[in-house]
Write a protein that holds these residues in place. Structure first.
Motif, PDB file in Angstrom:
ATOM      1  N   ALA A  89     -29.866  95.438   4.043  1.00 25.14           N
ATOM      2  CA  ALA A  89     -30.514  94.246   3.532  1.00 25.14           C
ATOM      3  C   ALA A  89     -29.799  93.354   2.496  1.00 25.14           C
ATOM      4  O   ALA A  89     -29.442  93.954   1.605  1.00 25.14           O
ATOM      5  CB  ALA A  89     -31.861  94.560   3.506  1.00 25.14           C
ATOM      6  N   ASP A  90     -29.854  92.064   2.619  1.00 27.10           N
ATOM      7  CA  ASP A  90     -29.057  91.014   1.972  1.00 27.10           C
ATOM      8  C   ASP A  90     -30.210  90.557   0.828  1.00 27.10           C
ATOM      9  O   ASP A  90     -30.597  89.733   0.892  1.00 27.10           O
ATOM     10  CB  ASP A  90     -28.487  89.963   2.706  1.00 27.10           C
ATOM     11  CG  ASP A  90     -27.674  88.826   1.801  1.00 27.10           C
ATOM     12  OD1 ASP A  90     -27.123  89.412   0.589  1.00 27.10           O
ATOM     13  OD2 ASP A  90     -27.334  88.011   2.455  1.00 27.10           O
ATOM     14  N   ASP A  91     -30.339  91.771  -0.152  1.00 27.11           N
ATOM     15  CA  ASP A  91     -31.145  91.364  -1.151  1.00 27.11           C
ATOM     16  C   ASP A  91     -30.672  92.117  -2.586  1.00 27.11           C
ATOM     17  O   ASP A  91     -30.718  93.174  -2.677  1.00 27.11           O
ATOM     18  CB  ASP A  91     -32.714  91.724  -0.937  1.00 27.11           C
ATOM     19  CG  ASP A  91     -33.510  91.412  -2.013  1.00 27.11           C
ATOM     20  OD1 ASP A  91     -33.166  90.793  -3.089  1.00 27.11           O
ATOM     21  OD2 ASP A  91     -34.720  91.499  -1.785  1.00 27.11           O
ATOM     22  N   PRO A  92     -30.087  90.981  -3.308  1.00 27.01           N
ATOM     23  CA  PRO A  92     -29.578  91.933  -4.649  1.00 27.01           C
ATOM     24  C   PRO A  92     -30.355  92.683  -5.571  1.00 27.01           C
ATOM     25  O   PRO A  92     -30.047  93.271  -6.412  1.00 27.01           O
ATOM     26  CB  PRO A  92     -28.834  90.725  -5.274  1.00 27.01           C
ATOM     27  CG  PRO A  92     -29.558  89.410  -4.927  1.00 27.01           C
ATOM     28  CD  PRO A  92     -29.783  89.868  -3.580  1.00 27.01           C
ATOM     29  N   GLY A  93     -31.898  92.366  -5.430  1.00 26.46           N
ATOM     30  CA  GLY A  93     -32.809  93.015  -6.122  1.00 26.46           C
ATOM     31  C   GLY A  93     -33.128  94.434  -5.594  1.00 26.46           C
ATOM     32  O   GLY A  93     -34.145  94.869  -6.437  1.00 26.46           O
ATOM     33  N   ILE A  94     -32.818  94.853  -4.374  1.00 22.17           N
ATOM     34  CA  ILE A  94     -33.156  96.125  -3.860  1.00 22.17           C
ATOM     35  C   ILE A  94     -32.888  97.149  -4.649  1.00 22.17           C
ATOM     36  O   ILE A  94     -33.866  98.178  -4.869  1.00 22.17           O
ATOM     37  CB  ILE A  94     -32.612  96.097  -2.321  1.00 22.17           C
ATOM     38  CG1 ILE A  94     -33.431  94.946  -1.595  1.00 22.17           C
ATOM     39  CG2 ILE A  94     -32.868  97.421  -1.767  1.00 22.17           C
ATOM     40  CD1 ILE A  94     -32.661  95.214  -0.056  1.00 22.17           C
ATOM     41  N   THR A  95     -31.532  97.295  -5.068  1.00 17.82           N
ATOM     42  CA  THR A  95     -31.234  98.407  -5.938  1.00 17.82           C
ATOM     43  C   THR A  95     -32.061  98.730  -7.146  1.00 17.82           C
ATOM     44  O   THR A  95     -32.475  99.816  -7.216  1.00 17.82           O
ATOM     45  CB  THR A  95     -29.808  98.372  -6.193  1.00 17.82           C
ATOM     46  OG1 THR A  95     -29.072  97.688  -4.991  1.00 17.82           O
ATOM     47  CG2 THR A  95     -29.197  99.331  -6.935  1.00 17.82           C
ATOM     48  N   GLY A  96     -32.139  97.742  -7.884  1.00 24.06           N
ATOM     49  CA  GLY A  96     -33.128  97.848  -9.159  1.00 24.06           C
ATOM     50  C   GLY A  96     -34.590  98.369  -8.667  1.00 24.06           C
ATOM     51  O   GLY A  96     -35.129  99.353  -9.463  1.00 24.06           O
ATOM     52  N   PHE A 105     -30.516 105.125  -3.628  1.00 28.91           N
ATOM     53  CA  PHE A 105     -30.128 104.030  -3.087  1.00 28.91           C
ATOM     54  C   PHE A 105     -28.621 104.110  -2.246  1.00 28.91           C
ATOM     55  O   PHE A 105     -27.878 104.496  -3.112  1.00 28.91           O
ATOM     56  CB  PHE A 105     -30.086 102.893  -3.706  1.00 28.91           C
ATOM     57  CG  PHE A 105     -29.812 101.493  -3.051  1.00 28.91           C
ATOM     58  CD1 PHE A 105     -30.585 100.727  -2.106  1.00 28.91           C
ATOM     59  CD2 PHE A 105     -28.367 101.046  -3.039  1.00 28.91           C
ATOM     60  CE1 PHE A 105     -30.289  99.577  -1.527  1.00 28.91           C
ATOM     61  CE2 PHE A 105     -28.121  99.997  -2.706  1.00 28.91           C
ATOM     62  CZ  PHE A 105     -28.994  99.227  -1.714  1.00 28.91           C
ATOM     63  N   VAL A 106     -28.433 104.060  -1.159  1.00 32.74           N
ATOM     64  CA  VAL A 106     -27.096 104.138  -0.597  1.00 32.74           C
ATOM     65  C   VAL A 106     -26.733 102.823   0.356  1.00 32.74           C
ATOM     66  O   VAL A 106     -27.798 102.721   1.345  1.00 32.74           O
ATOM     67  CB  VAL A 106     -26.760 105.295   0.358  1.00 32.74           C
ATOM     68  CG1 VAL A 106     -25.421 105.187   0.860  1.00 32.74           C
ATOM     69  CG2 VAL A 106     -27.124 106.490  -0.584  1.00 32.74           C
ATOM     70  N   PRO A 107     -25.895 102.051  -0.131  1.00 34.61           N
ATOM     71  CA  PRO A 107     -25.581 100.626   0.813  1.00 34.61           C
ATOM     72  C   PRO A 107     -25.101 101.028   1.905  1.00 34.61           C
ATOM     73  O   PRO A 107     -24.094 102.064   1.858  1.00 34.61           O
ATOM     74  CB  PRO A 107     -24.798  99.902  -0.011  1.00 34.61           C
ATOM     75  CG  PRO A 107     -24.071 100.891  -1.008  1.00 34.61           C
ATOM     76  CD  PRO A 107     -25.110 101.885  -1.457  1.00 34.61           C
ATOM     77  N   ARG A 108     -25.237 100.433   3.068  1.00 38.84           N
ATOM     78  CA  ARG A 108     -24.583 100.296   4.126  1.00 38.84           C
ATOM     79  C   ARG A 108     -23.376  99.420   4.237  1.00 38.84           C
ATOM     80  O   ARG A 108     -23.580  98.313   3.932  1.00 38.84           O
ATOM     81  CB  ARG A 108     -25.524  99.841   5.377  1.00 38.84           C
ATOM     82  CG  ARG A 108     -26.501 100.949   6.031  1.00 38.84           C
ATOM     83  CD  ARG A 108     -26.699 100.468   7.358  1.00 38.84           C
ATOM     84  NE  ARG A 108     -27.746 101.254   7.815  1.00 38.84           N
ATOM     85  CZ  ARG A 108     -28.015 101.154   9.173  1.00 38.84           C
ATOM     86  NH1 ARG A 108     -27.616 100.406   9.955  1.00 38.84           N
ATOM     87  NH2 ARG A 108     -29.021 102.037   9.852  1.00 38.84           N
ATOM     88  N   ARG A 109     -22.142 100.096   4.465  1.00 40.00           N
ATOM     89  CA  ARG A 109     -20.949  99.216   4.508  1.00 40.00           C
ATOM     90  C   ARG A 109     -20.103 100.197   5.358  1.00 40.00           C
ATOM     91  O   ARG A 109     -20.320 101.212   5.832  1.00 40.00           O
ATOM     92  CB  ARG A 109     -20.449  98.942   3.196  1.00 40.00           C
ATOM     93  CG  ARG A 109     -20.370 100.236   2.172  1.00 40.00           C
ATOM     94  CD  ARG A 109     -19.962  99.579   0.652  1.00 40.00           C
ATOM     95  NE  ARG A 109     -19.840 100.535  -0.214  1.00 40.00           N
ATOM     96  CZ  ARG A 109     -19.555 100.490  -1.390  1.00 40.00           C
ATOM     97  NH1 ARG A 109     -19.537  99.135  -1.689  1.00 40.00           N
ATOM     98  NH2 ARG A 109     -19.272 101.333  -2.372  1.00 40.00           N
ATOM     99  N   GLU A 110     -18.591 100.032   5.214  1.00 41.13           N
ATOM    100  CA  GLU A 110     -17.669 100.861   6.031  1.00 41.13           C
ATOM    101  C   GLU A 110     -17.784 102.383   5.828  1.00 41.13           C
ATOM    102  O   GLU A 110     -17.747 103.144   6.803  1.00 41.13           O
ATOM    103  CB  GLU A 110     -16.334 100.469   5.772  1.00 41.13           C
ATOM    104  CG  GLU A 110     -16.020  98.728   6.244  1.00 41.13           C
ATOM    105  CD  GLU A 110     -14.626  98.539   5.784  1.00 41.13           C
ATOM    106  OE1 GLU A 110     -13.733  99.327   5.137  1.00 41.13           O
ATOM    107  OE2 GLU A 110     -14.405  97.384   5.904  1.00 41.13           O
TER     108      GLU A 110
END
Length: 657
Positions: A89-96, A105-110
């Motif tokens: 999800a494209d939301d920089p506040g999600i992690t916090g 929290f684990v971001p989806r990427r390669e």
């Protein structure tokens, strides 16, 4: 079962029913014993009611809520269950927000799937006795502000098996790029072999080590990398891995290099200063002695040129006298090698030219010789040194360096000081010659406009000088005879109207036909400035239109400078007559001038006021009380000053010693 786990682990995966959900579930199935699926928040509640999982993995955006709702639902059932948010999800506040809710929290990427599997392994290996979960330890390593790598020394070429996020940011390489490779890929052609050998030796000896290496990022940019490595042993004591910590110290190394350069430059500058001081110390001493001993301007100029020409680093010197009307500097003396100049050749001084620029700025100007004299090697340099004393311009000195030395800022500083010293000495010689009654120049001028004409117009009378006295602070005291009665209040009003720059004013004595007016002008006034030239005002007549002035000047250069000073303050200035005087030697006049120098400002003012106002006439034209009032002192104090002045003047006149 997750590899390395102490027991089975059950995972509940929450996400919309899409093909992507099946792919993630398959990834989870490779490390978990069971994987159950839920579509949204409602499905989570149903799954939790049926069985409590070890881990809940959830997408952020769900059909009936979001990941935060899932975290709340899990916490309401069993707060010990770990929740991991896995999303793109494209939301920089999600992690916090996720961390604040107590979840992972684990971001989806390669490499997102690899990171998710590592998280699950950490959760599976949790050891409650440590007080810190394996997941927290893993998170601390992943998110540490320094680069962290782990290499497996049991495998040939000791490949990397782990890198954290900071390493990726530091080097520009992703984990997928580097896992399985030896860390030497960061080295470049400017990496110090000695430092890498130190690192290699420590690893072979299973010892910790710390080195700083010049490494390269993925984009080719070089940086300074502080590498700290330490061995990791298993429970049997066997070396299995090496952990490395990488810190970018480029800014510190650059600061150290800059400090080293500054220290080196400072040492070189100090050596240069010491060299110049050694070289010019003799020059300054010799020039000073020549200035003191010279009995005439010509002897002084010859001695200065010889001193400069005999100093190491200088080939020769030429000195000339300024002649502004002809726009030249006429030769006076020369010594050594002076390309393009000799003892008879004049130096051009056009407005805006090199010589004029040096004189106007009162600063040494270094130029190619061909900028001053035609037909000379353009590679040769010359320093034009102005010779001035306050407002008076006496000429210039041309100094030629030898072809190897050249000039630097230290040379120009010393030469500028020498130029000012020469100007001061010439002024003293000219003033002494004038005081000793050698030939001086009498200059008569008429100036239109100006403050004194304005004063005469405001008073409605003609003013004529009765006497002039220069005070120690540089101000000038004028005694002016007005051909009409003048009151003190009228004089003060006239001063304001005429823009005279006064220090103090007073009407000394007045009658029906005339008055003696005293005006003290500031040192910055035109008459205050001409005193700096060694010029003496001997006569002044002012009416409402113009001022007639007569001066005695110590030579023609001072007379020409006098014209420049007056031209700045008057609308127009005309020279009516210039003549050379030879007053003959009068020892008693010289002694009286010496006595004048002994008088204090108060004594000189009291004596001159008494004389100009007619106090010494019989009957007195003015009383001591009136004179005391004009000086704003008591009658007894006035007479003390007057008697002291009389004793000094009479003593100088009658005493032979």
């Amino acid at each position: 079962m997750i590899e390395g786990a102490t027991g089975p682990i059950a995972v509940l995966y929450v996400g919309p029913d899409t093909a992507d959900r099946k792919a993630v579930a398959d990834e989870l199935g490779s490390v978990a014993t069971t994987v159950r699926l839920a579509d949204g928040v409602a499905g989570v509640r149903e799954a939790l009611a049926a069985a409590t999982p070890d881990v809940v993995v959830t997408e952020h955006d769900l059909p009936d809520g979001d990941a935060l709702s899932v975290i709340d639902a899990v916490g309401a059932v069993d707060a010990a269950v770990d929740t991991v948010v896995f999303t793109d999800a494209d939301d920089p506040g999600i992690t916090g927000r996720v961390f604040d809710a107590g979840a992972e929290f684990v971001p989806r990427r390669e490499d997102g799937a690899d990171r998710l599997r590592r998280r699950l392994r950490g959760i599976a290996a949790d050891d409650p006795s440590t007080g810190v979960s394996a997941a927290i330890k893993q998170r601390a390593i992943d998110e540490a502000p320094v680069g962290i790598t782990v290499a497996d020394v049991r495998v040939p070429d000791e490949p990397l098996v782990y890198v954290n996020d900071a390493f990726e940011r530091l080097t520009g390489y992703s984990a997928a790029d580097v896992v399985g490779r030896n860390c030497r890929f960061l080295q470049g052609p400017d990496t110090d072999p000695g430092s890498t050998a130190t690192l290699r030796e420590a690893i072979d000896e299973a010892e910790p080590a710390s080195v700083e290496l010049r490494n390269r990022r993925r984009d080719g940019e070089s940086f300074w990398n502080r590498v700290d490595v330490a061995p990791i042993h298993d429970d049997t004591g066997e070396l299995t891995h090496y952990v490395g910590f990488q810190t970018d110290v480029t800014r510190r190394r650059r600061a150290e290099a800059a400090a080293q350069r500054w220290a080196t430059e400072s040492r070189e500058e100090r050596r240069a200063v010491e060299h110049v001081l050694d070289r010019v110390e003799g020059l300054v001493t010799e020039v000073t002695e020549a200035l003191i001993e010279a009995g005439s301007r010509r002897a002084l100029e010859r001695a200065v040129c010889e001193c400069i020409a005999s100093t190491d680093g200088y080939d020769g010197a030429w000195i000339g006298a300024a002649d502004p009307p002809r726009e030249v500097v006429t030769a006076r003396a020369t010594a050594g090698t002076v390309p393009g100049l000799d003892a008879t050749r004049s130096l051009p001084m056009p407005a805006g030219g090199v010589v004029d620029r040096a004189v106007e700025t009162d600063a040494v100007v270094v130029e190619s010789v061909d900028a001053v004299v035609d037909g000379v090697d353009p590679d040769r340099k010359v320093a034009i040194v102005p010779v001035c004393y306050r407002e008076a311009v006496y000429g210039a000195v041309c100094v030629f360096p030898d072809e190897q030395a050249g000039f630097d800022s230290h040379d120009t500083t010393v030469l500028a000081s020498i130029g000012r010293a020469i100007g001061t000495a010439i002024n003293a010689i000219e003033s002494k010659r004038m005081a000793a009654t050698d030939g001086v120049v009498d200059v008569e001028m008429t100036a239109e406009g100006g403050a004194l004409s304005g004063l005469a117009a405001a008073l409605g009378c003609r003013l004529e000088t009765e006497g002039v006295t220069r005070r120690d602070d540089g101000s000038v005291l004028l005694f002016l005879r007005a051909d009409a009665a003048v009151a003190k209040e009228d004089l003060d009003a006239a001063i304001d109207d005429s823009a005279v720059d006064p220090v103090a004013t007073s009407a000394v004595v007045g009658g029906e036909a005339d008055s003696l007016v005293e005006v003290a002008l500031a040192a910055t006034s035109s008459l205050g400035r001409v005193n700096d030239l060694g010029v003496r005002l001997i006569g002044l007549e002012a009416n409402s239109a113009r001022v007639h002035l007569e001066f005695e000047a110590p030579g023609e250069p001072a007379a020409r400078s006098l014209l420049d000073v007056l031209s700045e303050r008057y609308d127009s200035v005309f020279i009516e007559r210039i003549r050379r005087l030879d007053r003959g030697r009068r020892p008693e006049w010289t002694r009286l001038r010496s006595a004048d120098e002994e008088l204090t400002d108060r004594q000189r003012t009291a004596l001159e006021k008494a004389y100009r106002a007619g106090f010494f006439e019989w009957p007195h034209a003015v009383s001591g009380d009136e004179l005391a009032d004009s000086m704003d002192i008591t009658r007894s104090t006035f007479h003390q000053h007057l008697r002291a002045a009389e004793r000094k003047v009479m003593g100088a006149f009658f005493d032979e010693e």
